[in-house]
Design a protein around this motif. Structure first.
Motif, short mmCIF file in Angstrom:
data_model
loop_
_atom_site.label_atom_id
_atom_site.label_comp_id
_atom_site.label_asym_id
_atom_site.label_seq_id
_atom_site.Cartn_x
_atom_site.Cartn_y
_atom_site.Cartn_z
N LEU A 196 0.84 -1.20 0.00
CA LEU A 196 0.00 0.00 0.00
C LEU A 196 0.87 1.24 0.00
N PRO A 197 0.52 2.26 -0.78
CA PRO A 197 1.34 3.47 -0.86
C PRO A 197 1.21 4.32 0.40
N ASP A 198 2.26 5.02 0.73
CA ASP A 198 2.21 6.00 1.81
C ASP A 198 1.49 7.25 1.31
N SER A 199 0.95 8.00 2.23
CA SER A 199 0.26 9.23 1.85
C SER A 199 0.52 10.30 2.90
N ASP A 200 0.76 11.52 2.41
CA ASP A 200 0.93 12.66 3.31
C ASP A 200 -0.35 13.46 3.46
N SER A 201 -1.43 12.99 2.84
CA SER A 201 -2.70 13.73 2.91
C SER A 201 -3.24 13.70 4.34
#
Length: 238
Positions: free
Chosen positions: A26-31
């Motif tokens: 799963l991708p990381d997210s800064d949102s």
């Protein structure tokens, strides 16, 4: 992301590597997290359906009206369901069911009726519930019976899937063992004064509570004629 897994240790040894492998893809997210801020309608509502009976609800947020959560509320709401609401809404009023629920996380307290031939009289009985609690005289034996009922609900038997789900809810809502023990102690210590206090807070629903009715067009129109169009009417089924 939180993964809640309920299974035995042997199967966990098989599932854990696969779960870890999946999570690693799963991708990381800064949102930033998006906060849910629903915009509730403020007006009372009448939702008209082709039916001979009604479903009448009235509720409000007790936290907004100064109530501080205590474990005793579980004893009191159980008592209210099995006495006042049972007698007035179901036995005398003829509804298939009449009860109340209190969401201890949100603070929302709701009165509800099910397959109810009445509308305004049910709302009037809801409004009189606060006075009932403020004036009721019950002995220690009756309080003890309701305490036992509340503890029975708290310690309800659970299969493994229910235990796993309960643990997840407690984790998400920060219900620690110390917190749960505190509420249990408050249940066991419930007194007549707690009934009086809760009844005083419940009085706020009389004027501040929001009414939503799902029922017959005739019953809604009759209620509006008597109370000056207090229900905003929407026909949801023909």
């Amino acid at each position: 992301l939180i993964a809640n897994v309920t299974l035995d240790a042997q199967n966990w040894s098989q599932v854990q590597p696969k779960l870890a492998a999946f999570l690693s893809t799963l991708p990381d997210s800064d949102s930033p997290l998006v906060q849910w801020t629903p915009n509730y309608h403020a007006e009372d509502e009448g939702l008209a359906i082709p039916a001979q009976v009604n479903y009448v609800a009235k509720g409000a947020n007790l936290f907004d009206h100064g109530y501080t959560l205590k474990g005793s509320q579980q004893v009191i709401t159980n008592f209210l369901r099995t006495t006042w609401l049972w007698e007035r809404v179901r036995v005398q009023g003829g509804a298939y069911g009449g009860f109340c629920v209190f969401n201890t996380l949100s603070g929302v307290f709701s009165f509800l009726s099910y397959r109810d031939p009445n509308l305004l009289s049910t709302i009037e009985n809801y409004d009189k519930a606060a006075q009932f609690l403020c004036e009721v005289e019950i002995d220690s034996d009756e309080i003890t019976r309701n305490i036992i009922g509340a503890i029975g609900e708290i310690d309800d038997y659970q299969l493994p899937d229910a235990k796993g789900y309960t643990s997840l809810l407690r984790y998400l809502t920060h219900q620690t063992p110390d917190y749960l023990q505190e509420k249990r102690d408050q249940v066991l210590a419930t007194s007549l004064e707690d009934f009086r206090t809760f009844g005083t807070v419940l009085t706020a629903l009389n004027d501040k509570g929001r009414v939503v009715v799902v029922g017959s067009q005739t019953a809604i129109d009759t209620a509006n004629a008597e109370r000056g169009d207090f229900l905003h009417v929407t026909k949801v089924m023909n």
